[in-house]
Every structure is written in C-alpha cells, then in structure tokens.
Design an enzyme around this catalytic site. Structure first.
Site, PDB file in Angstrom:
ATOM      1  CD1 TRP A 148      -0.120  -1.577   3.061  1.00 44.13           C
ATOM      2  CD2 TRP A 148       0.664   0.508   3.273  1.00 44.13           C
ATOM      3  NE1 TRP A 148       0.709  -1.547   4.166  1.00 44.13           N
ATOM      4  CE2 TRP A 148       1.205  -0.279   4.322  1.00 44.13           C
ATOM      5  CE3 TRP A 148       1.016   1.860   3.214  1.00 44.13           C
ATOM      6  CZ2 TRP A 148       2.076   0.232   5.285  1.00 44.13           C
ATOM      7  CZ3 TRP A 148       1.888   2.373   4.170  1.00 44.13           C
ATOM      8  CH2 TRP A 148       2.399   1.555   5.189  1.00 44.13           C
ATOM      9  CG  ASN A 149       5.178   1.392   0.673  1.00 46.26           C
ATOM     10  OD1 ASN A 149       4.876   0.593  -0.208  1.00 46.26           O
ATOM     11  ND2 ASN A 149       6.417   1.553   1.086  1.00 46.26           N
ATOM     12  CE  LYS A 172      -3.140  -9.128  -2.418  1.00 44.74           C
ATOM     13  NZ  LYS A 172      -3.913  -7.988  -1.897  1.00 44.74           N
ATOM     14  N   PRO A 173      -3.627  -5.721  -6.190  1.00 45.40           N
ATOM     15  CG  PRO A 173      -4.936  -4.103  -7.203  1.00 45.40           C
ATOM     16  CD  PRO A 173      -4.871  -5.568  -6.949  1.00 45.40           C
ATOM     17  CB  SER A 175      -7.077  -4.831   0.975  1.00 41.68           C
ATOM     18  OG  SER A 175      -7.031  -6.123   0.430  1.00 41.68           O
ATOM     19  N   GLY A 225       6.671  -6.245  -0.659  1.00 40.96           N
ATOM     20  CA  GLY A 225       5.936  -6.245   0.607  1.00 40.96           C
ATOM     21  C   GLY A 225       6.864  -6.615   1.743  1.00 40.96           C
ATOM     22  CD  GLU A 247      12.917  -5.021  -5.253  1.00 39.34           C
ATOM     23  OE1 GLU A 247      13.559  -4.781  -4.212  1.00 39.34           O
ATOM     24  OE2 GLU A 247      13.429  -4.972  -6.378  1.00 39.34           O
ATOM     25  CG  LEU A 248      11.295  -9.307   0.472  1.00 44.73           C
ATOM     26  CD1 LEU A 248      11.814 -10.614   1.045  1.00 44.73           C
ATOM     27  CD2 LEU A 248       9.832  -9.427   0.104  1.00 44.73           C
ATOM     28  CB  CYS A 281      11.131  -0.402   1.180  1.00 45.56           C
ATOM     29  SG  CYS A 281      11.253   0.318  -0.454  1.00 45.56           S
ATOM     30  CD  GLU A 384      10.345  -2.502   6.955  1.00 51.26           C
ATOM     31  OE1 GLU A 384       9.651  -3.526   7.033  1.00 51.26           O
ATOM     32  OE2 GLU A 384      10.591  -1.929   5.885  1.00 51.26           O
TER      33      GLU A 384
HETATM   34  P1  NAD Z   1       2.564  -7.212   3.231  1.00 50.73           P
HETATM   35  O1  NAD Z   1       3.593  -8.259   3.008  1.00 50.73           O
HETATM   36  O2  NAD Z   1       1.681  -7.355   4.414  1.00 50.73           O
HETATM   37  O3  NAD Z   1       1.596  -7.117   1.978  1.00 50.73           O
HETATM   38  C1  NAD Z   1       2.057  -6.883   0.662  1.00 50.73           C
HETATM   39  C2  NAD Z   1       1.074  -7.477  -0.316  1.00 50.73           C
HETATM   40  O4  NAD Z   1       1.098  -8.896  -0.169  1.00 50.73           O
HETATM   41  C3  NAD Z   1      -0.375  -7.044  -0.088  1.00 50.73           C
HETATM   42  O5  NAD Z   1      -1.016  -6.868  -1.327  1.00 50.73           O
HETATM   43  C4  NAD Z   1      -0.943  -8.221   0.662  1.00 50.73           C
HETATM   44  O6  NAD Z   1      -2.338  -8.338   0.526  1.00 50.73           O
HETATM   45  C5  NAD Z   1      -0.223  -9.377   0.012  1.00 50.73           C
HETATM   46  N1  NAD Z   1      -0.144 -10.614   0.800  1.00 50.73           N
HETATM   47  C6  NAD Z   1      -0.216 -10.753   2.150  1.00 50.73           C
HETATM   48  N2  NAD Z   1      -0.107 -12.058   2.488  1.00 50.73           N
HETATM   49  C7  NAD Z   1       0.051 -12.748   1.337  1.00 50.73           C
HETATM   50  C8  NAD Z   1       0.228 -14.122   1.029  1.00 50.73           C
HETATM   51  N3  NAD Z   1       0.255 -15.063   1.972  1.00 50.73           N
HETATM   52  N4  NAD Z   1       0.382 -14.476  -0.261  1.00 50.73           N
HETATM   53  C9  NAD Z   1       0.368 -13.546  -1.234  1.00 50.73           C
HETATM   54  N5  NAD Z   1       0.185 -12.242  -1.009  1.00 50.73           N
HETATM   55  C10 NAD Z   1       0.036 -11.839   0.263  1.00 50.73           C
HETATM   56  O7  NAD Z   1       3.332  -5.822   3.251  1.00 50.73           O
HETATM   57  P2  NAD Z   1       2.698  -4.367   3.490  1.00 50.73           P
HETATM   58  O8  NAD Z   1       2.485  -4.171   4.942  1.00 50.73           O
HETATM   59  O9  NAD Z   1       1.563  -4.142   2.572  1.00 50.73           O
HETATM   60  O10 NAD Z   1       3.893  -3.448   2.980  1.00 50.73           O
HETATM   61  C11 NAD Z   1       4.882  -2.968   3.809  1.00 50.73           C
HETATM   62  C12 NAD Z   1       6.155  -3.747   3.606  1.00 50.73           C
HETATM   63  O11 NAD Z   1       6.569  -3.669   2.247  1.00 50.73           O
HETATM   64  C13 NAD Z   1       7.321  -3.196   4.398  1.00 50.73           C
HETATM   65  O12 NAD Z   1       8.029  -4.255   4.994  1.00 50.73           O
HETATM   66  C14 NAD Z   1       8.191  -2.514   3.343  1.00 50.73           C
HETATM   67  O13 NAD Z   1       9.541  -2.406   3.665  1.00 50.73           O
HETATM   68  C15 NAD Z   1       7.959  -3.384   2.169  1.00 50.73           C
HETATM   69  N6  NAD Z   1       8.287  -2.670   0.950  1.00 50.73           N
HETATM   70  C16 NAD Z   1       9.408  -3.025   0.247  1.00 50.73           C
HETATM   71  C17 NAD Z   1       9.776  -2.337  -0.895  1.00 50.73           C
HETATM   72  C18 NAD Z   1      11.007  -2.715  -1.676  1.00 50.73           C
HETATM   73  O14 NAD Z   1      11.132  -2.289  -2.818  1.00 50.73           O
HETATM   74  N7  NAD Z   1      11.919  -3.490  -1.133  1.00 50.73           N
HETATM   75  C19 NAD Z   1       8.997  -1.277  -1.329  1.00 50.73           C
HETATM   76  C20 NAD Z   1       7.868  -0.926  -0.596  1.00 50.73           C
HETATM   77  C21 NAD Z   1       7.518  -1.643   0.537  1.00 50.73           C
END
Ligand code: NAD
Length: 484
Positions: A148-149, A172-173, A175, A225, A247-248, A281, A384
């Site tokens: 979402w960020n 999958k954007p 939610s 994510g 990308e985590l 991130c 983080e």
């Molecule tokens: P998240 O992992 O909770 O969710 C990311 C996406 O994955 C969402 O669309 C979510 O619905 C989906 N998702 C959740 N569980 C899943 C599963 N079991 N299988 C498949 N999809 C699933 O992360 P978040 O809270 O939305 O985002 C924040 C995180 O993202 C932070 O840790 C941040 O550092 C990271 N991030 C990394 C980068 C990068 O480029 N490295 C960029 C932006 C954000």
C-alpha cells in the site's frame, strides 16, 4: 455489488459477490466500496492471462510500446483524479501523490522503449559449420502483488518491464490502497491493450494473493511487501521452481562522517526519515553520527523534526511534510518500538506521541520522533519500524559506523554523508545494501537496478536487470550445410 475486478477485459464483481471498503486513514471515512475477489476469480484471471499471452507476446516490441505510451497519455490526462485518489486512500500529501503517479508513467514509457532496444548474442559454433544465437523470450503469466505504500509506482516497476518483454499479468493491489492503481491499469484498457493481458483481482493476501502464488498457471511472481510474506512466497514458489522477484523490508542506515556538511545532511536525513510518515522501504530507520558531530547533528535534526508539518488533509495541504500512518497496527509497531527503547534507557528528544488537535482524532497519526541513548539490543535498531521514528547513535571511527550500519538482517538502502572521497568509497564498498547514496538521500533511478541484499529481497527491479527478470534465455544452435 461492486464491479471492480478486471478479468479478460471485463469489469466484473467477485464470484461470491463479496465487497470491501477502502477507507481514508486520515479520517476513517469510506472512499469507495470495491470487490473482494476469491480464489475462483484468480483462476479465471490466470486463464485469461494464459490465453492472452501468445497474443501479446506475438506483437512486435514496437506495437507493444505504442499501446504502453498511449496508456500513459491517458493516465497523464487523468492525473488529477489519480492524485486525489492516492492521497485519499493512502494519506500522503497531494504533492507526494503527484510525484508517485508521474514517476509511474515515466517508468512505463521508459520500458516501452527499452523493450525495443533489446539486442542479443550470436557467435560461430566450434563444432563444425554451426552458428549459435541466444533468444530472450517472455516468461509468461506473471502474478504481481504490491503493498500500500507506493501502490502505483511499485506496480509500474513490474508492468513496465513485464509488458515490454511480452508477459501478461494477474495483479493483486493492496486492499488498503487499490484505487489509484486500478485507474492506472484502466488506462491500458482504454488504450486498447488486448483483453486478458492485464487482470486485477483485489482481495485478501491469504486467499487471493496465496492463490496467485501457488496456482501453476502463474509462471513468475513479482512481489513487493514485507519480509515475512516474501519468505512465505519464496517457499511456495520453490515447490514449483517458479522464479520470484522479491522486494522486501528494509532498515536503512544514515551514516554521518566527521567531515560531513550538516547543512546538507540534516534536511536530507529528515526528508528520508519522515516523508511518507516513514513508510518507505528505503526510509532511514537508524542514524549513526561521528561522535565529534553527534551533539550538533542530533540537536539540529530534532529541532527540525519538531517543526515538520503533519497534515490531516493531504488534499488541502498538498505540500505538508507528512500525513497519517496507514492503520492501527502500523501505529502499534511504532509505539512498541518507542516503549521498548525507553524501557532499555533511550530518551525521546521530540515526538513520542500522537499530535494533539481535533483534526487528528479519527485518523492514525504519530508525531515525528527522535530517540537518543539507543543501543543495538533495542527493537528499533533490529527491526523495521516503518514509521516516523529515528534513533541516533554515535560512532568513533567510520569503520565502526559502517559495522553498526551493517548490524541488521536487512540490506536495501544505505546513505553516507562525507566530503572525503576515501571515506565515501570505503563506505560504498563495505555497506551491505543493494543501493548506497553518497551525499544523496535517494537511490532510485529508472536506469539503475533496485533491490535488496540479505532479508531485503531477491532479484532486482528497474534498469536492465529489471527487464531481464521477465525473460528467459534460449540458446538456439543450428548446423548449416556448405553448398560448395
Ligand atoms: P505485506 O507483506 O503485508 O503485503 C504486501 C502485499 O502482499 C499485499 O497486497 C498483501 O495483501 C499481500 N499478501 C499478504 N499475504 C500474502 C500471502 N500469503 N500471499 C500472497 N500475497 C500476500 O506488506 P505491506 O504491509 O503491505 O507493505 C509494507 C512492507 O513492504 C514493508 O516491509 C516494506 O519495507 C515493504 N516494501 C518493500 C519495498 C522494496 O522495494 N523493497 C517497497 C515498498 C515496501
């Protein structure tokens, strides 16, 4: 019933009629109600993307580029709407939304042309009259899962290279913030992209996201994510040897050497720590300052942090410094990190609480917060935070500062401020991060690979590696007959 899923070129409702509300984190109001997709919707979307793959891959790169450029012309014409949606669903001030949306369009335009520039390798064989060439072909159907960020930008980083290579997508954007990303995809539909090339299934990660990852019809997963979700995806994908780009999370260090220009370092550290309310991130998560400059830096940084403008209405205050956090659990993480640090002896220089004022009463707000007296055992130094929190520690030698900076499971971005070339190169070489900024607080450039070491991810987006990630190599060798 909301008809916001895109499957095979049609806007449809979820197969079980489910819906979900998208709310504004600044005030809790419902912006829109959208479809809550199911695993069956993912199956239908993957089938559509599979059928569309030979159609899209069969176009020339020039034809694909024309559609991609046309889509971005349409998106730019709707930029105001996209900016407003993004500010409402995410909370970021309007200028930040404009920056994200505009950059996303640039990424698509860039890769449309990069797809046309693909060249290859060929060489004479060494077993008689043979010749070899190496083809690069699109991987196939890609599952793109985004957070979402930066819901538009991080989608563009996947669609740009993937579409240019000839891949099709099930997206999958997030939610929390699906609206501007959906408008972005709609631009491609209006530009005439063939049905099924882009499909959207919004819904929970644990059902919709998991189906995209585990269904054998997706041939690659491109995920941005959290590290926890990324680890799970990597384990699932391994069962099918499905390639992943992950990308985590990050915990970026900001290292200030003894000779640093603080007129530059202080505002740049400030921006990279608190913009997007620290929810980037590559946000600065930990600051390390040479002891000789520690007091001066810390004082100036905390003073400036206390003056940042937090807005409860990013539409009305487009140039505010930061808005709300995304939800209650994001706030809980920040509060947890602050409490843990205080229990272990840290001191709060500014912030440490929610802002006061009725305008903040119904949103997720937390003040820019600066901590001193921190040590490596504190959660804020090890995990983080993803929020507006900056712990500042001192070091005595640059070597020690770099060691402290590397003392984390993450390795996405790192920054070093110094005017000494030797120190700059030493730090750039030894900081364990996928991107290092020397006297610059942003390591993102369309032309350069972006990604993480250690638990910050696997693979790279942007640059040439970003395009490579959507293609497979095929070696073709042929024997020819000498007609003489
Ligand atoms: P998240 O992992 O909770 O969710 C990311 C996406 O994955 C969402 O669309 C979510 O619905 C989906 N998702 C959740 N569980 C899943 C599963 N079991 N299988 C498949 N999809 C699933 O992360 P978040 O809270 O939305 O985002 C924040 C995180 O993202 C932070 O840790 C941040 O550092 C990271 N991030 C990394 C980068 C990068 O480029 N490295 C960029 C932006 C954000």
């Amino acid at each position: 019933m909301a008809e916001t899923l895109l499957i095979n070129g049609q806007w449809v409702a979820s197969s079980d009629g489910g819906t979900q509300d998208v709310t504004n984190p600044a005030n809790g109001s419902v912006i829109r109600t959208i479809s809550k997709g199911t695993a069956a919707d993912v199956q239908a979307a993957l089938e559509a993307a599979t059928a569309a793959f030979p159609v899209w891959a069969g176009l020339s790169a020039r034809e694909r580029a024309a559609i991609m450029h046309r889509a971005m012309d349409i998106f730019r014409a709707n930029l105001d709407e996209a900016n407003r949606l993004l500010t409402q669903e995410h909370g970021k001030p309007l200028n930040d939304s404009n920056k994200e949306n505009s950059y996303s369009a640039d990424v698509i335009d860039f890769y449309a042309e990069e797809g046309r520039r693909l060249d290859g390798t060929h060489f004479a064989g060494d077993i008689g009259p043979t010749h070899s060439f190496v083809l690069r072909q699109p991987i196939g159907v890609v599952g793109a899962i985004t957070p979402w960020n930066f819901p538009v930008d991080l989608l563009a980083w996947k669609l740009g290279p993937g579409l240019a290579a000839g891949c099709t997508f099930v997206i999958k954007p997030p939610s929390e913030a699906p609206l501007a990303a959906t408008l972005f995809v709609k631009s491609f539909v209006e530009a005439g992209i063939p049905a099924g090339v882009l499909n959207i299934v919004t819904g929970p990660g644990r059902s919709v996201g998991a189906e995209i990852v585990t269904n054998p019809l997706s041939r690659k997963v491109a995920f941005t994510g959290s590290t926890a979700t990324g680890l799970w995806i990597a384990q699932q994908a391994a069962q099918q040897l499905k390639p992943v780009t992950l990308e985590l999370g990050g915990s970026a260090p900001f290292v200030v050497a003894d000779d640093a220009d603080l007129d530059m370092a202080v505002p740049e550290a400030l921006r990279r720590t608190f913009s997007h309310t620290g929810q980037i991130c590559i946000s600065v998560n930990r600051i390390f300052v040479h002891r000789a400059r520690y007091d001066e830096f810390t004082q100036r940084f905390a003073d400036a942090a206390s003056k940042l403008r937090v807005t409860a209405d990013g539409l009305a205050e487009p140039d505010a410094d930061m808005g709300p956090m995304i939800n209650a659990s994001a706030i809980e993480t920040v509060v947890g990190h602050v409490e843990d640090a205080l229990e272990r002896g840290a001191a709060v220089l500014t912030g440490g609480q929610a802002p006061s004022g009725t305008q903040y009463a119904h949103g997720y707000f937390y003040l820019p917060t600066v901590l001193t007296n921190v040590n490596r055992d504190m959660r804020v130094m090890r995990e983080e935070t993803f929020g507006p929190l900056a712990p500042i520690a001192a070091f005595d030698t640059l070597e020690e500062g770099v060691e402290m900076a590397n003392d984390t499971p993450y390795g996405l971005a790192a920054y070093v401020y110094t005017n000494d070339l030797d120190k700059a190169f030493y730090a750039a070489k030894h900081l364990r991060a996928g991107g290092v900024g020397i006297n610059v607080n942003d390591i993102t450039d369309i032309r350069a690979p972006f990604g993480g070491m250690k638990q910050s991810g696997m693979g790279r987006e942007l640059g040439q590696p970003g395009l490579d990630a959507y293609m497979e190599y095929k070696h073709v060798r042929y024997r020819y007959r000498d007609p003489r």
